[in-house]
Design a protein around this motif. Structure first.
Motif, mmCIF file in Angstrom:
data_model
loop_
_atom_site.group_PDB
_atom_site.id
_atom_site.type_symbol
_atom_site.label_atom_id
_atom_site.label_comp_id
_atom_site.label_asym_id
_atom_site.label_seq_id
_atom_site.Cartn_x
_atom_site.Cartn_y
_atom_site.Cartn_z
ATOM 1 N N ALA A 1 0.427 -1.303 -0.122
ATOM 2 C CA ALA A 1 0.379 -0.334 -0.608
ATOM 3 C C ALA A 1 0.602 1.645 -0.044
ATOM 4 C CB ALA A 1 -0.817 0.129 1.144
ATOM 5 N N THR A 2 1.774 1.720 0.397
ATOM 6 C CA THR A 2 2.823 2.130 0.957
ATOM 7 C C THR A 2 3.948 2.025 -0.459
ATOM 8 O OG1 THR A 2 4.513 0.812 2.213
ATOM 9 C CG2 THR A 2 2.473 2.547 3.546
ATOM 10 N N LYS A 3 4.022 1.305 -0.848
ATOM 11 C CA LYS A 3 4.490 1.694 -2.052
ATOM 12 C C LYS A 3 4.910 2.610 -3.650
ATOM 13 C CE LYS A 3 7.166 -1.640 -5.625
ATOM 14 N NZ LYS A 3 7.494 -2.911 -6.555
ATOM 15 N N GLY A 4 5.712 3.178 -3.618
ATOM 16 C CA GLY A 4 5.652 4.317 -4.802
ATOM 17 C C GLY A 4 5.369 5.948 -3.768
ATOM 18 N N LEU A 5 4.531 5.981 -3.042
ATOM 19 C CA LEU A 5 3.418 7.241 -2.337
ATOM 20 C C LEU A 5 4.952 8.124 -2.018
ATOM 21 C CD1 LEU A 5 1.312 5.650 -0.479
ATOM 22 C CD2 LEU A 5 1.071 6.446 -2.896
ATOM 23 N N GLY A 6 5.831 7.586 -2.659
ATOM 24 C CA GLY A 6 7.109 8.968 -1.781
ATOM 25 C C GLY A 6 6.653 9.393 -0.013
ATOM 26 N N LEU A 7 7.186 7.946 -0.001
ATOM 27 C CA LEU A 7 6.351 8.473 1.852
ATOM 28 C C LEU A 7 8.003 8.561 2.475
ATOM 29 C CD1 LEU A 7 3.918 5.771 3.100
ATOM 30 C CD2 LEU A 7 3.745 8.662 3.302
ATOM 31 N N PRO A 8 8.453 9.485 3.587
ATOM 32 C CA PRO A 8 9.638 9.635 4.137
ATOM 33 C C PRO A 8 10.240 8.600 4.967
ATOM 34 C CG PRO A 8 8.116 11.631 5.107
ATOM 35 C CD PRO A 8 7.203 10.154 3.891
ATOM 36 N N LYS A 9 11.492 8.187 4.776
ATOM 37 C CA LYS A 9 12.181 6.882 4.584
ATOM 38 C C LYS A 9 11.577 6.978 6.453
ATOM 39 C CE LYS A 9 15.713 7.701 1.880
ATOM 40 N NZ LYS A 9 15.542 8.771 1.062
ATOM 41 N N ARG A 10 11.807 7.770 7.405
ATOM 42 C CA ARG A 10 11.365 7.593 8.732
ATOM 43 C C ARG A 10 10.368 6.890 9.227
ATOM 44 N NH1 ARG A 10 12.103 12.517 8.597
ATOM 45 N NH2 ARG A 10 10.250 14.014 8.513
ATOM 46 N N VAL A 11 9.307 7.200 8.559
ATOM 47 C CA VAL A 11 8.174 6.892 8.093
ATOM 48 C C VAL A 11 7.527 5.051 8.378
ATOM 49 C CG1 VAL A 11 5.150 6.914 6.984
ATOM 50 C CG2 VAL A 11 6.896 8.577 8.343
ATOM 51 N N LEU A 12 8.270 5.735 6.427
ATOM 52 C CA LEU A 12 8.938 3.437 6.071
ATOM 53 C C LEU A 12 9.938 2.888 7.653
ATOM 54 C CD1 LEU A 12 9.142 4.335 2.477
ATOM 55 C CD2 LEU A 12 7.157 3.990 2.860
ATOM 56 N N ALA A 13 10.616 3.537 7.225
ATOM 57 C CA ALA A 13 11.377 2.572 8.642
ATOM 58 C C ALA A 13 10.231 1.902 9.712
ATOM 59 C CB ALA A 13 12.194 2.821 8.517
ATOM 60 N N ILE A 14 10.044 2.834 10.061
ATOM 61 C CA ILE A 14 8.689 2.610 11.347
ATOM 62 C C ILE A 14 7.307 1.494 10.633
ATOM 63 C CG2 ILE A 14 6.815 3.590 12.850
ATOM 64 C CD1 ILE A 14 8.581 5.949 13.003
ATOM 65 N N LEU A 15 7.122 1.687 9.802
ATOM 66 C CA LEU A 15 5.558 0.918 9.444
ATOM 67 C C LEU A 15 6.322 -0.288 9.180
ATOM 68 C CD1 LEU A 15 3.796 3.438 6.968
ATOM 69 C CD2 LEU A 15 3.027 2.710 9.533
ATOM 70 N N GLU A 16 7.180 -0.494 7.951
ATOM 71 C CA GLU A 16 7.620 -2.074 7.954
ATOM 72 C C GLU A 16 8.231 -2.477 8.755
ATOM 73 O OE1 GLU A 16 10.427 -0.984 4.850
ATOM 74 O OE2 GLU A 16 8.882 0.050 3.228
ATOM 75 N N GLY A 17 9.213 -1.349 9.917
ATOM 76 C CA GLY A 17 9.405 -2.853 10.850
ATOM 77 C C GLY A 17 8.440 -3.134 11.565
ATOM 78 N N GLU A 18 7.181 -1.626 12.336
ATOM 79 C CA GLU A 18 6.462 -2.871 12.897
ATOM 80 C C GLU A 18 5.456 -3.944 12.589
ATOM 81 O OE1 GLU A 18 1.784 -1.284 13.804
ATOM 82 O OE2 GLU A 18 3.055 0.164 12.494
ATOM 83 N N SER A 19 5.190 -3.836 11.079
ATOM 84 C CA SER A 19 4.346 -4.919 10.956
ATOM 85 C C SER A 19 5.435 -6.338 10.347
ATOM 86 C CB SER A 19 4.096 -4.035 9.211
ATOM 87 O OG SER A 19 5.156 -4.290 8.298
ATOM 88 N N LEU A 20 6.279 -5.938 9.930
ATOM 89 C CA LEU A 20 8.127 -7.162 10.680
ATOM 90 C C LEU A 20 7.509 -7.845 11.886
ATOM 91 C CD1 LEU A 20 11.373 -5.884 8.733
ATOM 92 C CD2 LEU A 20 9.442 -7.218 7.914
ATOM 93 N N VAL A 21 7.620 -7.111 12.845
ATOM 94 C CA VAL A 21 7.552 -7.908 14.104
ATOM 95 C C VAL A 21 6.139 -7.763 15.279
ATOM 96 C CG1 VAL A 21 9.138 -6.866 16.549
ATOM 97 C CG2 VAL A 21 10.262 -6.904 14.161
#
Length: 554
Positions: free
Chosen positions: A132-152
């Motif tokens: 859902a977030t791919k290609g939206l140009g979100l800041p790296k910190r937002v992507l890092a938090i979202l992706e890290g959370e969803s993995l753990v």
């Protein structure tokens, strides 16, 4: 209709819908879930019954491994506090919030059953979040938090789920045992994952010249990690994530350029197919669930399902905003220059809104026991499955469709200028380092013509990046040389320069000098250039091949 025919139909649907989503700019999980829902109601199409063990074993490990492989370890480490807070405590908070509402608002839901439902729908999905977030140009910190959370977070939810189901089956629950079990399961899973990652990284070091075998090993890694951890009673999810993060960290060193190119192509296709099948399967489950409900009141059940969906969404928002202001969740997050990089209010809202549920919730719901220990049917099983489907569907469709609009409306995007600025700095540093390498390591062994052409190539890059010349400008060419030996020297020297550049970005990767995205973009270009050079060098060594005598160009 045979299973093979169904699979072929789904592949055709997947290919067609994916091309549509690219044109409509819609997150493809949304369209695929809707397509699966429609397919499920088409007469003549057999029910797509997927055992939960199959989802956990066949789909989940490679999807989690790929998602973990795309996460920057530096970013994951930097945001470990918000990631762990969201992945652990938010999961338990959401589980509790859903359980309280289900117990007091839905008839027939005891506390154990309510906690079972809460644990199933509490974790946002890594695959859904990434898609859902791919290609939206979100800041790296937002992507890092979202992706890290969803993995753990899956590990937290699965521990809560197991104990809630055990409470239903046995009628007892001991909090301290659940807490100890969580620590044991999580810690053991991480240890197993790191051990598997280390063992496979050592194996890759001995197989640098065999891209086919190395690609095959990348398929084995997530399954070996998951199965070993589960066999030992630990978290297979965290084991796969740990393996993926470890291999991602070492991938710049343990893979040859041929292997990286082959792995990237293979995994792109594999993940595309797995993602597509997962979301279509999710959509196709509603007709199967409805058949198992019998004569229950569907309107009221759908109403309760929407209520649970609202609670799951609201709990995330209610957790993130207060903590961001009244706790240390996002405190003291700074970049290398000491500048504060805490997420803004708009970024916090996007983080709170991007909580789509997916394959883990579906698999845990389908994995509910059919009967209790006394042989009676598991209470409210089909109702829980219906609520699970509704939460997945609502979060994917509602949040997935509105997320791109909200990102643009709230201006939570990293500008292309910012992205290009970092890549420009990396390219400048690379070109200057290459010129220094040429002058210090190659100058004594090369003819002046080859030396000048090599330096001129990088000087031209520096001038372009500094704005001295335009993109269309061409570097000046030196004297044309027909000698094959000179051309071979030029290619060999450029190969040495590429090796130097690759070693340089490995060092920068370890130091965290540049972002993982910028490093991988440059690495991909170096790999492609290395492949081209290898092909040219092979042609030079083959007698009577066209191009065995070529004109030297820069």
């Amino acid at each position: 209709m045979t299973n093979l025919e169904v699979i072929l139909i789904l592949m055709a649907v997947l290919a067609a819908l994916s091309s549509v989503t690219n044109k409509l700019k819609i997150p493809y999980p949304v369209l695929l879930v809707i397509a699966g829902l429609i397919i499920g109601f088409i007469p003549g199409i057999p029910d797509i019954n997927v055992p939960p063990d199959l989802i956990f074993l066949i789909f989940l490990p490679p999807l989690l491994y790929d998602a973990a492989g795309n996460v920057s370890w530096h970013e994951f480490k930097k945001y470990r506090r918000p990631i762990s807070t969201l992945a652990i405590w938010l999961v338990f908070f959401t589980t509790t919030a859903v359980a309280v509402v289900a117990h007091y608002c839905i008839p027939g839901f005891s506390w154990p059953l309510a906690f079972v439902l809460g644990a199933i729908v509490s974790p946002p999905d890594a695959v859904a979040a990434t898609s859902a977030t791919k290609g939206l140009g979100l800041p790296k910190r937002v992507l890092a938090i979202l992706e890290g959370e969803s993995l753990v977070n899956d590990a937290s939810a699965l521990v809560a789920y197991r104990y809630a189901v055990a409470a239903v089956l046995s009628g007892t629950f001991v909090l301290w045992q659940a807490s100890f079990q969580f620590l044991l399961v999580a810690g053991g899973g991480i240890a197993v994952g790191l051990a598997i990652g280390y063992v496979f990284s050592r194996i890759h070091n001995y197989l640098l010249d065999n891209a086919t075998i190395e690609t095959t090993l990348t398929i084995l890694k997530p399954f070996v990690s998951y199965l070993l951890a589960e066999h030992l009673g630990f978290s297979g999810v965290l084991a796969v994530v740990s393996t993926g993060l470890f291999i991602s960290w070492r991938s710049h060193e343990i893979y040859s350029f041929q292997t990286r190119i082959q792995i990237n192509g293979f995994w792109n296709i594999l993940i595309f197919l797995l993602n597509g099948f997962v979301f279509i399967i999710i959509g196709s489950q509603l007709p199967i669930i409805l058949k198992g409900l019998g004569n229950d009141s569907l309107p009221s059940l759908f109403g309760y399902g929407l209520l649970i969906s609202f609670v799951a969404i609201a709990a995330r928002i209610a957790w993130i905003f207060p903590l961001s202001y009244f706790s240390s969740l996002f405190r003291k997050l700074k970049n290398k220059n000491g500048e504060v990089i805490n997420p803004s209010k708009n970024e916090l809202f996007i983080i709170s809104w991007a909580g789509m549920r997916g394959v883990v919730s579906l698999a845990t719901g389908l994995g509910l026991p059919l009967t209790l220990t006394n042989g009676e049917a598991f209470p409210q099983r089909n109702v829980i499955l219906l609520f699970t489907f509704i939460v997945i569907f609502v979060t994917l469709v509602l949040q997935g469709l509105t997320l791109p609009f909200l990102v643009r409306k709230l201006k939570v995007q990293e500008s292309e200028a910012e992205t290009w600025d970092e890549e420009k700095r990396l390219r400048l540093a690379m070109a200057r380092s290459s010129i220094f390498f040429i002058e210090s390591e190659l100058s004594l062994n090369l003819p002046d013509q080859v030396l000048n052409d090599l330096k001129e190539m990088f000087e031209h890059q520096i001038n372009y990046l500094n704005g001295v010349v335009r993109l269309g400008d061409k570097p000046k060419k030196g004297e044309d040389l027909e000698a094959t030996t000179i051309f071979r020297q030029y290619l060999a020297s450029e190969s040495q320069i590429l090796d130097h550049q690759r070693n340089t970005i490995i060092r920068w990767h370890k130091e965290g000098t540049f972002s993982e995205e910028a490093i991988r973009n440059i690495e991909q270009e170096l790999d492609i250039r290395s492949l081209n050079l290898e092909a040219q060098q092979k042609r030079l060594t083959t007698p009577n091949m066209p191009g065995s005598s070529q004109r030297l160009t820069s």
